[in-house]
Design an enzyme around this catalytic site. Structure first.
Site, PDB file in Angstrom:
ATOM      1  N   TYR A 134      -3.613  -8.203   9.294  1.00 48.31           N
ATOM      2  CA  TYR A 134      -2.572  -8.529   8.305  1.00 48.31           C
ATOM      3  C   TYR A 134      -1.759  -9.727   8.804  1.00 48.31           C
ATOM      4  O   TYR A 134      -1.562 -10.712   8.077  1.00 48.31           O
ATOM      5  CB  TYR A 134      -1.699  -7.287   8.102  1.00 48.31           C
ATOM      6  CG  TYR A 134      -0.394  -7.531   7.378  1.00 48.31           C
ATOM      7  CD1 TYR A 134      -0.374  -7.766   6.010  1.00 48.31           C
ATOM      8  CD2 TYR A 134       0.825  -7.496   8.061  1.00 48.31           C
ATOM      9  CE1 TYR A 134       0.823  -7.973   5.340  1.00 48.31           C
ATOM     10  CE2 TYR A 134       2.020  -7.697   7.403  1.00 48.31           C
ATOM     11  CZ  TYR A 134       2.019  -7.940   6.040  1.00 48.31           C
ATOM     12  OH  TYR A 134       3.211  -8.150   5.385  1.00 48.31           O
ATOM     13  N   LYS A 170       4.292   3.308  -1.482  1.00 46.12           N
ATOM     14  CA  LYS A 170       3.609   2.727  -0.325  1.00 46.12           C
ATOM     15  C   LYS A 170       3.151   3.786   0.678  1.00 46.12           C
ATOM     16  O   LYS A 170       2.308   3.519   1.522  1.00 46.12           O
ATOM     17  CB  LYS A 170       4.521   1.720   0.378  1.00 46.12           C
ATOM     18  CG  LYS A 170       4.752   0.462  -0.434  1.00 46.12           C
ATOM     19  CD  LYS A 170       5.642  -0.548   0.275  1.00 46.12           C
ATOM     20  CE  LYS A 170       4.943  -1.224   1.417  1.00 46.12           C
ATOM     21  NZ  LYS A 170       5.749  -2.315   1.994  1.00 46.12           N
TER      22      LYS A 170
HETATM   23  N1  LIG Z   1       8.182  -4.641   2.380  1.00 44.28           N
HETATM   24  C1  LIG Z   1       8.396  -5.316   3.498  1.00 44.28           C
HETATM   25  O1  LIG Z   1       9.195  -4.895   4.353  1.00 44.28           O
HETATM   26  C2  LIG Z   1       7.668  -6.615   3.752  1.00 44.28           C
HETATM   27  C3  LIG Z   1       7.893  -7.263   4.983  1.00 44.28           C
HETATM   28  C4  LIG Z   1       7.229  -8.458   5.231  1.00 44.28           C
HETATM   29  C5  LIG Z   1       6.395  -9.017   4.277  1.00 44.28           C
HETATM   30  N2  LIG Z   1       6.171  -8.363   3.114  1.00 44.28           N
HETATM   31  C6  LIG Z   1       5.276  -9.006   2.127  1.00 44.28           C
HETATM   32  O2  LIG Z   1       5.875  -8.966   0.851  1.00 44.28           O
HETATM   33  C7  LIG Z   1       4.879  -8.820  -0.165  1.00 44.28           C
HETATM   34  C8  LIG Z   1       5.187  -7.592  -1.011  1.00 44.28           C
HETATM   35  O3  LIG Z   1       5.153  -6.428  -0.173  1.00 44.28           O
HETATM   36  P1  LIG Z   1       5.538  -4.993  -0.708  1.00 44.28           P
HETATM   37  O4  LIG Z   1       6.311  -4.315   0.349  1.00 44.28           O
HETATM   38  O5  LIG Z   1       6.090  -5.100  -2.069  1.00 44.28           O
HETATM   39  O6  LIG Z   1       4.101  -4.292  -0.734  1.00 44.28           O
HETATM   40  P2  LIG Z   1       3.331  -3.477  -1.879  1.00 44.28           P
HETATM   41  O7  LIG Z   1       2.110  -2.963  -1.221  1.00 44.28           O
HETATM   42  O8  LIG Z   1       4.251  -2.536  -2.539  1.00 44.28           O
HETATM   43  O9  LIG Z   1       2.961  -4.628  -2.931  1.00 44.28           O
HETATM   44  C9  LIG Z   1       1.803  -5.420  -2.867  1.00 44.28           C
HETATM   45  C10 LIG Z   1       1.216  -5.475  -4.254  1.00 44.28           C
HETATM   46  O10 LIG Z   1       0.106  -6.376  -4.261  1.00 44.28           O
HETATM   47  C11 LIG Z   1      -0.943  -5.786  -5.022  1.00 44.28           C
HETATM   48  N3  LIG Z   1      -2.192  -6.404  -4.549  1.00 44.28           N
HETATM   49  C12 LIG Z   1      -2.769  -6.292  -3.323  1.00 44.28           C
HETATM   50  N4  LIG Z   1      -3.861  -7.053  -3.250  1.00 44.28           N
HETATM   51  C13 LIG Z   1      -3.994  -7.660  -4.465  1.00 44.28           C
HETATM   52  C14 LIG Z   1      -4.943  -8.562  -5.007  1.00 44.28           C
HETATM   53  N5  LIG Z   1      -5.979  -9.014  -4.285  1.00 44.28           N
HETATM   54  N6  LIG Z   1      -4.795  -8.963  -6.303  1.00 44.28           N
HETATM   55  C15 LIG Z   1      -3.749  -8.518  -7.048  1.00 44.28           C
HETATM   56  N7  LIG Z   1      -2.808  -7.674  -6.569  1.00 44.28           N
HETATM   57  C16 LIG Z   1      -2.933  -7.248  -5.300  1.00 44.28           C
HETATM   58  C17 LIG Z   1      -0.825  -4.301  -4.742  1.00 44.28           C
HETATM   59  O11 LIG Z   1      -1.462  -3.499  -5.707  1.00 44.28           O
HETATM   60  C18 LIG Z   1       0.698  -4.132  -4.734  1.00 44.28           C
HETATM   61  O12 LIG Z   1       1.187  -3.864  -6.025  1.00 44.28           O
HETATM   62  C19 LIG Z   1       3.545  -8.707   0.552  1.00 44.28           C
HETATM   63  O13 LIG Z   1       2.895  -9.959   0.540  1.00 44.28           O
HETATM   64  C20 LIG Z   1       3.940  -8.303   1.970  1.00 44.28           C
HETATM   65  O14 LIG Z   1       2.998  -8.747   2.904  1.00 44.28           O
HETATM   66  C21 LIG Z   1       6.798  -7.175   2.822  1.00 44.28           C
END
Ligand SMILES: NC(=O)c1ccc[n+]([C@@H]2O[C@H](COP(=O)([O-])OP(=O)(O)OC[C@H]3O[C@@H](n4cnc5c(N)ncnc54)[C@H](O)[C@@H]3O)[C@@H](O)[C@H]2O)c1
Length: 301
Positions: A134, A170
């Site tokens: 990741y 999640k």
């Molecule tokens: N939540 C955190 O603390 C955090 C921290 C650092 C980075 N991030 C980044 O922020 C972004 C959102 O994270 P989140 O916490 O909302 O996670 P999440 O898993 O809730 O959301 C990710 C979404 O992307 C969708 N998805 C995954 N692969 C896909 C694809 N190939 N095509 C279309 N949709 C796809 C999933 O179904 C999901 O709805 C991500 O890129 C994550 O890496 C989040």
């Protein structure tokens, strides 16, 4: 403005899509529902497209002014490392092409996970420590973005530990605030690794959304999105007990992860974000938790 939110049924994406719509934008969400949940979009009036952004034939019609790319395999412990890397990177390539075609601004999610167990407070340009596929995928995305800074509006956001409504779907990768809050609400002792001194820069999702929207007017670059404050798990449990009016002591247990893959401490250096993103977190940890946990729905499911 016409906005596209990829990953918009996920945690941050759904909060973002709803806020963008509230601010009067025309919003389209695209998601393959890998980890997202359509219930997160209850009340959303925009267009929803179920699609995988990493597909060879990914194509989306419509002219967008701004693309917010949140879609990713987000679980650092997702069992298929090759798939994690490939899908996250291929998806980003497709989204860059789409942004270029539309002449759209592109704002994408990177991660503070790239700093691994490096020194704190973590600065954008410090040496990276990649502990997962990741992390490797996000590092590659940042490298791709850096090459485009002079060519287009592209902003990467290294979110720290985001918590708040709409993260429940999640499961294990949801925030520690969600898990510990749930245990306390159920009358159980909150369980943490020995001896609770690991620290996190917890940022409330409303602040994370605010930073993401501010990126529309920022100069191209990569910015930390954190509060600058690190809180250890013992203190976090004290705050949760205060909010719930409970008095449950932590139950410590041995670390179950390979320590090389576990971030002991996270804390953002917020200087660059303050200067170039015009962003400073507004929610204190306690106020964020109150706002979140006051919304009782999250615990009923
Ligand atoms: N939540 C955190 O603390 C955090 C921290 C650092 C980075 N991030 C980044 O922020 C972004 C959102 O994270 P989140 O916490 O909302 O996670 P999440 O898993 O809730 O959301 C990710 C979404 O992307 C969708 N998805 C995954 N692969 C896909 C694809 N190939 N095509 C279309 N949709 C796809 C999933 O179904 C999901 O709805 C991500 O890129 C994550 O890496 C989040």
């Amino acid at each position: 403005m016409k906005c596209l939110v990829t990953g918009g049924t996920g945690f941050i994406g759904s909060n973002l899509a709803l806020e963008l719509e509230k601010q009067g934008n025309e919003v389209t969400v695209v998601d393959n529902l890998l980890s997202g949940n359509k219930d997160n979009l209850i009340g959303f009036n925009g267009n929803f497209i179920e699609a995988d952004v990493s597909g060879d034939n990914f194509k989306i019609d419509g002219a967008f002014d701004i693309i917010f790319h949140q879609a990713a395999i987000t679980d650092p412990r997702y069992p298929n490392e090759e798939e994690t890397y490939k899908k996250n990177v291929e998806g980003f390539k497709n989204i860059i092409d789409l942004a270029k075609k539309n002449n759209a601004k592109l704002i994408y999610a990177s991660t503070a996970g790239l700093y691994g167990n490096g020194p704190t407070p973590m600065k954008e340009d410090q040496k990276k420590e990649i502990v997962s596929a990741y992390g490797k995928s996000k590092l590659e995305m940042d490298a791709m973005a850096e090459k485009l800074f002079d060519e287009m509006h592209i902003v990467g956001l290294r979110y720290f530990n985001v918590f708040g409504p709409k993260e429940m779907h999640k499961g294990r990768p949801a925030s520690m605030i969600y898990h510990l809050g749930k245990q306390i609400k159920e009358g159980k002792k909150p369980r943490i690794f020995k001896f609770g001194e690991q620290k996190r820069d917890h940022i409330y999702v409303k602040d994370a959304v605010d930073a993401t929207i501010k990126a529309i007017d920022a100069k191209s670059g990569i910015y930390n999105v954190g509060t600058g404050i690190a809180t250890d798990f013992n203190d976090l449990i004290k705050i949760l007990n205060e909010v719930f009016g409970t008095n449950l002591n932590p139950e410590y247990f041995d670390m179950t992860y390979d320590p090389k893959t576990y971030q002991n401490n996270t804390q953002a250096d917020t200087t660059k974000a303050e200067q170039f993103l015009n962003f400073e977190a507004k929610w204190s940890l306690k106020e964020g938790i109150k706002d979140y946990m006051g919304e009782l729905k999250w615990i009923q499911n």
